[in-house]
Design a protein around this motif. Structure first.
Motif, PDB file in Angstrom:
ATOM      1  N   GLU A  63       0.810  -1.213   0.000  1.00  0.00           N
ATOM      2  CA  GLU A  63       0.000   0.000   0.000  1.00  0.00           C
ATOM      3  C   GLU A  63       0.848   1.270   0.000  1.00  0.00           C
ATOM      4  O   GLU A  63       0.316   2.377   0.009  1.00  0.00           O
ATOM      5  CB  GLU A  63      -0.955  -0.025   1.196  1.00  0.00           C
ATOM      6  CG  GLU A  63      -2.069  -1.068   1.021  1.00  0.00           C
ATOM      7  CD  GLU A  63      -2.859  -1.321   2.286  1.00  0.00           C
ATOM      8  OE1 GLU A  63      -2.583  -0.644   3.314  1.00  0.00           O
ATOM      9  OE2 GLU A  63      -3.735  -2.205   2.268  1.00  0.00           O
ATOM     10  N   ARG A  64       2.165   1.124  -0.037  1.00  0.00           N
ATOM     11  CA  ARG A  64       3.051   2.275  -0.153  1.00  0.00           C
ATOM     12  C   ARG A  64       2.966   2.871  -1.561  1.00  0.00           C
ATOM     13  O   ARG A  64       2.409   2.270  -2.482  1.00  0.00           O
ATOM     14  CB  ARG A  64       4.499   1.867   0.139  1.00  0.00           C
ATOM     15  CG  ARG A  64       4.752   1.429   1.578  1.00  0.00           C
ATOM     16  CD  ARG A  64       6.211   1.029   1.763  1.00  0.00           C
ATOM     17  NE  ARG A  64       6.471   0.593   3.134  1.00  0.00           N
ATOM     18  CZ  ARG A  64       7.666   0.198   3.572  1.00  0.00           C
ATOM     19  NH1 ARG A  64       8.710   0.202   2.745  1.00  0.00           N
ATOM     20  NH2 ARG A  64       7.825  -0.185   4.825  1.00  0.00           N
ATOM     21  N   SER A  65       3.555   4.045  -1.736  1.00  0.00           N
ATOM     22  CA  SER A  65       3.566   4.684  -3.051  1.00  0.00           C
ATOM     23  C   SER A  65       4.411   3.860  -4.020  1.00  0.00           C
ATOM     24  O   SER A  65       5.280   3.069  -3.608  1.00  0.00           O
ATOM     25  CB  SER A  65       4.145   6.090  -2.944  1.00  0.00           C
ATOM     26  OG  SER A  65       5.534   6.038  -2.639  1.00  0.00           O
ATOM     27  N   ALA A  66       4.157   4.057  -5.308  1.00  0.00           N
ATOM     28  CA  ALA A  66       4.923   3.347  -6.329  1.00  0.00           C
ATOM     29  C   ALA A  66       6.410   3.649  -6.203  1.00  0.00           C
ATOM     30  O   ALA A  66       7.258   2.769  -6.387  1.00  0.00           O
ATOM     31  CB  ALA A  66       4.412   3.724  -7.718  1.00  0.00           C
ATOM     32  N   GLU A  67       6.740   4.901  -5.885  1.00  0.00           N
ATOM     33  CA  GLU A  67       8.149   5.294  -5.755  1.00  0.00           C
ATOM     34  C   GLU A  67       8.812   4.577  -4.589  1.00  0.00           C
ATOM     35  O   GLU A  67       9.967   4.125  -4.702  1.00  0.00           O
ATOM     36  CB  GLU A  67       8.254   6.806  -5.569  1.00  0.00           C
ATOM     37  CG  GLU A  67       7.847   7.629  -6.777  1.00  0.00           C
ATOM     38  CD  GLU A  67       6.337   7.713  -6.968  1.00  0.00           C
ATOM     39  OE1 GLU A  67       5.906   8.105  -8.070  1.00  0.00           O
ATOM     40  OE2 GLU A  67       5.584   7.383  -6.011  1.00  0.00           O
ATOM     41  N   ALA A  68       8.100   4.455  -3.463  1.00  0.00           N
ATOM     42  CA  ALA A  68       8.671   3.802  -2.284  1.00  0.00           C
ATOM     43  C   ALA A  68       8.913   2.317  -2.558  1.00  0.00           C
ATOM     44  O   ALA A  68       9.940   1.757  -2.149  1.00  0.00           O
ATOM     45  CB  ALA A  68       7.743   3.986  -1.083  1.00  0.00           C
ATOM     46  N   LYS A  69       7.982   1.687  -3.257  1.00  0.00           N
ATOM     47  CA  LYS A  69       8.143   0.259  -3.555  1.00  0.00           C
ATOM     48  C   LYS A  69       9.249   0.041  -4.584  1.00  0.00           C
ATOM     49  O   LYS A  69       9.994  -0.960  -4.508  1.00  0.00           O
ATOM     50  CB  LYS A  69       6.817  -0.322  -4.056  1.00  0.00           C
ATOM     51  CG  LYS A  69       5.762  -0.429  -2.963  1.00  0.00           C
ATOM     52  CD  LYS A  69       4.465  -1.026  -3.462  1.00  0.00           C
ATOM     53  CE  LYS A  69       3.698  -0.073  -4.358  1.00  0.00           C
ATOM     54  NZ  LYS A  69       2.326  -0.570  -4.657  1.00  0.00           N
ATOM     55  N   GLU A 119       1.383  -7.270  -8.701  1.00  0.00           N
ATOM     56  CA  GLU A 119       2.651  -6.818  -8.130  1.00  0.00           C
ATOM     57  C   GLU A 119       3.244  -7.976  -7.339  1.00  0.00           C
ATOM     58  O   GLU A 119       2.506  -8.810  -6.801  1.00  0.00           O
ATOM     59  CB  GLU A 119       2.436  -5.625  -7.191  1.00  0.00           C
ATOM     60  CG  GLU A 119       1.873  -4.385  -7.865  1.00  0.00           C
ATOM     61  CD  GLU A 119       1.686  -3.251  -6.864  1.00  0.00           C
ATOM     62  OE1 GLU A 119       2.565  -3.049  -6.006  1.00  0.00           O
ATOM     63  OE2 GLU A 119       0.634  -2.587  -6.926  1.00  0.00           O
TER      64      GLU A 119
END
Length: 224
Positions: A63-69, A119
């Motif tokens: 559920e984190r942002s795409a950038e964080a993942k 994902e």
């Protein structure tokens, strides 16, 4: 087709069972694998708390942002470090050999198969690349428990085939190379829903048994 439920407790907790119980479980397993090819496994002894802790940690990560993942993407899907793969990246129906890459397409697979709408995070305990803090301990614990269950299934299979109990151990050493795959299926956009892409394409797994954890709370259309 009837999918059998096999109680593997005679192998998961051998002190509480006798050889006759193990022989019955092995015969049940033999029938299930010969007739259907998969089964529901019961009596494995994995605590619900272990499963719940990993599920919560996985939701926290995905559920984190795409950038964080993306910070945990260590290369193409199937790379030796494990890590994160974003949605619309892999297409497992394209190949058995490179597991979602461009080469070695399996017979009958479409070269134009669209990427899967999933994902992934591949957890490898021996990877030098750090896992997200939220996943590290829950995934390590779950991975260890699944290795134990895998060992029980190997002993069960060996018994079904009248082989030595440790016959399959040599094929799964070192255990650190056995991966844990976390799959996440986020909500889809209207265009994704209208596309020909699927959540996870048809494929052949390549490491013997694949153990899947059922999500009892995810009933899909049945729960509507």
């Amino acid at each position: 087709m009837v999918v059998a439920t096999i109680d593997i407790s005679p192998f998961a907790n051998p002190a509480a069972h006798d050889d006759a119980a193990r022989a019955r479980a092995a015969a049940d397993w033999d029938r299930a694998m010969s007739d259907v090819g998969f089964a529901v496994v019961a009596g494995h002894g994995v605590a619900p708390e272990v499963v719940g802790a990993l599920r919560s940690a996985a939701h926290e990560f995905f559920e984190r942002s795409a950038e964080a993942k993306a910070a945990y993407c260590h290369g193409p899907y199937g790379n030796p470090l494990g890590g994160y793969t974003g949605i619309g990246t892999e297409a497992v129906s394209r190949t058995r050999d490179t597991h979602g890459g461009d080469g070695g397409r399996s017979a009958g697979a479409s070269a134009a198969a669209p990427p899967d709408l999933v994902e992934s995070f591949i957890f490898k305990p021996a990877s030098p690349a750090a896992a997200p803090t939220c996943l590290d301990k829950p995934a390590s614990t779950y991975h260890s428990e699944l290795l134990r269950v895998l060992g029980c299934l190997h002993q069960l299979t060996a018994a079904a085939l009248s082989l030595p109990a440790d016959y399959f151990e040599r094929f799964y050493s070192p255990h650190a190379e056995v991966s844990l795959r976390l799959a996440y299926y986020p909500a889809l956009s209207a265009s994704e829903q209208a596309s020909s892409a699927v959540r996870y394409g048809e494929h052949t797994d390549y490491t013997g048994f694949t153990l899947l954890s059922q999500d009892e709370s995810d009933l899909g259309e049945e729960g509507a």
